[in-house]
Design a protein around this motif. Structure first.
Motif, mmCIF file in Angstrom:
data_model
loop_
_atom_site.group_PDB
_atom_site.id
_atom_site.type_symbol
_atom_site.label_atom_id
_atom_site.label_comp_id
_atom_site.label_asym_id
_atom_site.label_seq_id
_atom_site.Cartn_x
_atom_site.Cartn_y
_atom_site.Cartn_z
ATOM 1 N N ALA A 52 93.168 86.674 98.105
ATOM 2 C CA ALA A 52 93.362 86.971 96.694
ATOM 3 C C ALA A 52 92.901 85.736 95.928
ATOM 4 O O ALA A 52 92.688 84.669 96.517
ATOM 5 C CB ALA A 52 94.822 87.289 96.394
ATOM 6 N N VAL A 53 92.744 85.869 94.630
ATOM 7 C CA VAL A 53 92.334 84.740 93.796
ATOM 8 C C VAL A 53 93.459 84.447 92.811
ATOM 9 O O VAL A 53 93.944 85.348 92.117
ATOM 10 C CB VAL A 53 91.019 85.035 93.053
ATOM 11 N N ALA A 54 93.859 83.171 92.786
ATOM 12 C CA ALA A 54 94.921 82.723 91.884
ATOM 13 C C ALA A 54 94.323 81.893 90.763
ATOM 14 O O ALA A 54 93.449 81.050 90.990
ATOM 15 C CB ALA A 54 95.946 81.891 92.656
ATOM 16 N N TYR A 55 94.791 82.160 89.555
ATOM 17 C CA TYR A 55 94.462 81.360 88.372
ATOM 18 C C TYR A 55 95.752 80.662 87.981
ATOM 19 O O TYR A 55 96.770 81.324 87.754
ATOM 20 C CB TYR A 55 93.988 82.246 87.225
ATOM 21 N N VAL A 56 95.718 79.318 87.905
ATOM 22 C CA VAL A 56 96.925 78.546 87.629
ATOM 23 C C VAL A 56 96.694 77.664 86.411
ATOM 24 O O VAL A 56 95.772 76.839 86.398
ATOM 25 C CB VAL A 56 97.312 77.680 88.848
ATOM 26 N N TRP A 57 97.544 77.847 85.398
ATOM 27 C CA TRP A 57 97.472 77.036 84.190
ATOM 28 C C TRP A 57 98.506 75.928 84.294
ATOM 29 O O TRP A 57 99.702 76.201 84.418
ATOM 30 C CB TRP A 57 97.747 77.893 82.956
ATOM 31 N N SER A 58 98.047 74.694 84.261
ATOM 32 C CA SER A 58 98.945 73.549 84.280
ATOM 33 C C SER A 58 98.214 72.373 83.647
ATOM 34 O O SER A 58 96.976 72.353 83.615
ATOM 35 C CB SER A 58 99.371 73.202 85.712
ATOM 36 N N PRO A 59 98.953 71.391 83.138
ATOM 37 C CA PRO A 59 98.291 70.225 82.536
ATOM 38 C C PRO A 59 97.341 69.519 83.506
ATOM 39 O O PRO A 59 96.295 69.021 83.101
ATOM 40 C CB PRO A 59 99.457 69.307 82.150
ATOM 41 N N GLU A 60 97.682 69.502 84.797
ATOM 42 C CA GLU A 60 96.826 68.846 85.781
ATOM 43 C C GLU A 60 95.493 69.565 85.974
ATOM 44 O O GLU A 60 94.532 68.981 86.459
ATOM 45 C CB GLU A 60 97.534 68.745 87.137
ATOM 46 N N GLU A 61 95.443 70.851 85.638
ATOM 47 C CA GLU A 61 94.224 71.638 85.830
ATOM 48 C C GLU A 61 93.413 71.788 84.544
ATOM 49 O O GLU A 61 92.319 72.337 84.563
ATOM 50 C CB GLU A 61 94.585 73.040 86.355
ATOM 51 N N ASP A 62 93.931 71.320 83.422
ATOM 52 C CA ASP A 62 93.262 71.472 82.131
ATOM 53 C C ASP A 62 92.396 70.244 81.867
ATOM 54 O O ASP A 62 92.904 69.152 81.627
ATOM 55 C CB ASP A 62 94.304 71.648 81.022
ATOM 56 N N TYR A 63 91.091 70.428 81.897
ATOM 57 C CA TYR A 63 90.159 69.318 81.740
ATOM 58 C C TYR A 63 89.762 69.083 80.275
ATOM 59 O O TYR A 63 88.884 68.274 80.011
ATOM 60 C CB TYR A 63 88.916 69.570 82.588
ATOM 61 N N TRP A 64 90.393 69.763 79.338
ATOM 62 C CA TRP A 64 89.993 69.630 77.946
ATOM 63 C C TRP A 64 90.802 68.591 77.190
ATOM 64 O O TRP A 64 90.424 68.201 76.096
ATOM 65 C CB TRP A 64 90.085 70.990 77.240
ATOM 66 N N ASP A 65 91.921 68.153 77.712
ATOM 67 C CA ASP A 65 92.739 67.119 77.054
ATOM 68 C C ASP A 65 92.899 67.371 75.558
ATOM 69 O O ASP A 65 92.501 66.576 74.720
ATOM 70 C CB ASP A 65 92.126 65.724 77.261
ATOM 71 N N HIS A 66 93.463 68.487 75.211
ATOM 72 C CA HIS A 66 93.689 68.819 73.807
ATOM 73 C C HIS A 66 95.115 68.452 73.434
ATOM 74 O O HIS A 66 95.994 68.335 74.270
ATOM 75 C CB HIS A 66 93.434 70.305 73.555
ATOM 76 N N GLY A 67 95.325 68.271 72.187
ATOM 77 C CA GLY A 67 96.679 68.007 71.710
ATOM 78 C C GLY A 67 97.051 69.024 70.653
ATOM 79 O O GLY A 67 96.206 69.717 70.113
#
Length: 152
Positions: A52-67
């Motif tokens: 299966a394919v997992a999509y995981v949203w977490s700060p460690e996986e977010d490469y955009w560094d938005h605030g």
């Protein structure tokens, strides 16, 4: 400030795999896939051969560094997450697009069926003539999507 990037391991993803695929399967391994600059994308491999394919949203996986908070007028805003993923999945399914089955939706992750067979990029490189039918179906899908509008 630069954050340390850490990809998830099989131990990290085991509870998600169990929730999505059931307690009778054991997660044997994970493979980090390309794609998802705001989320991690992983292929989950189970002991019985299921994937299966997992999509995981977490700060460690977010490469955009938005605030701050997402701004829907800004195309680079943090408009991402499981709720928007599910809404897009539901919309595509409702207009007749073939989408991977949604197996599990959590507060920070989604798991979908793994559609195997390689990428369009690989088929184009290997056999451009064989890719023509797939490109034709893709064109039909894009035209069909263009015919469906929404007030939102």
């Amino acid at each position: 400030m630069d954050r340390v990037r850490r990809h998830l391991t099989a131990a990290d993803l085991a509870p998600l795999a169990r929730a999505a695929l059931g307690p009778r399967r054991t997660l044997d391994g994970v493979e980090r896939l390309r794609g998802g600059s705001r989320k991690g994308v992983y292929r989950l491999r189970c002991d019985d051969g299921a994937t299966a394919v997992a999509y995981v949203w977490s700060p460690e996986e977010d490469y955009w560094d938005h605030g701050g908070h997402p701004d829907p007028r800004d195309p680079f805003s943090a408009a991402s997450g499981p709720a928007l993923f599910a809404a897009a999945h539901d919309r595509l399914t409702a207009v007749g697009m073939r989408t991977p089955r949604l197996l599990h939706l959590g507060t920070d992750a989604a798991v979908v069926e793994d559609v195997t067979g390689g990428s369009l990029e690989e088929v184009l490189a290997r056999d451009p003539a064989a890719a023509a039918a797939t490109l034709g179906r893709l064109g039909e899908a894009v035209r069909a999507l263009g015919a469906h509008t929404s007030a939102a």
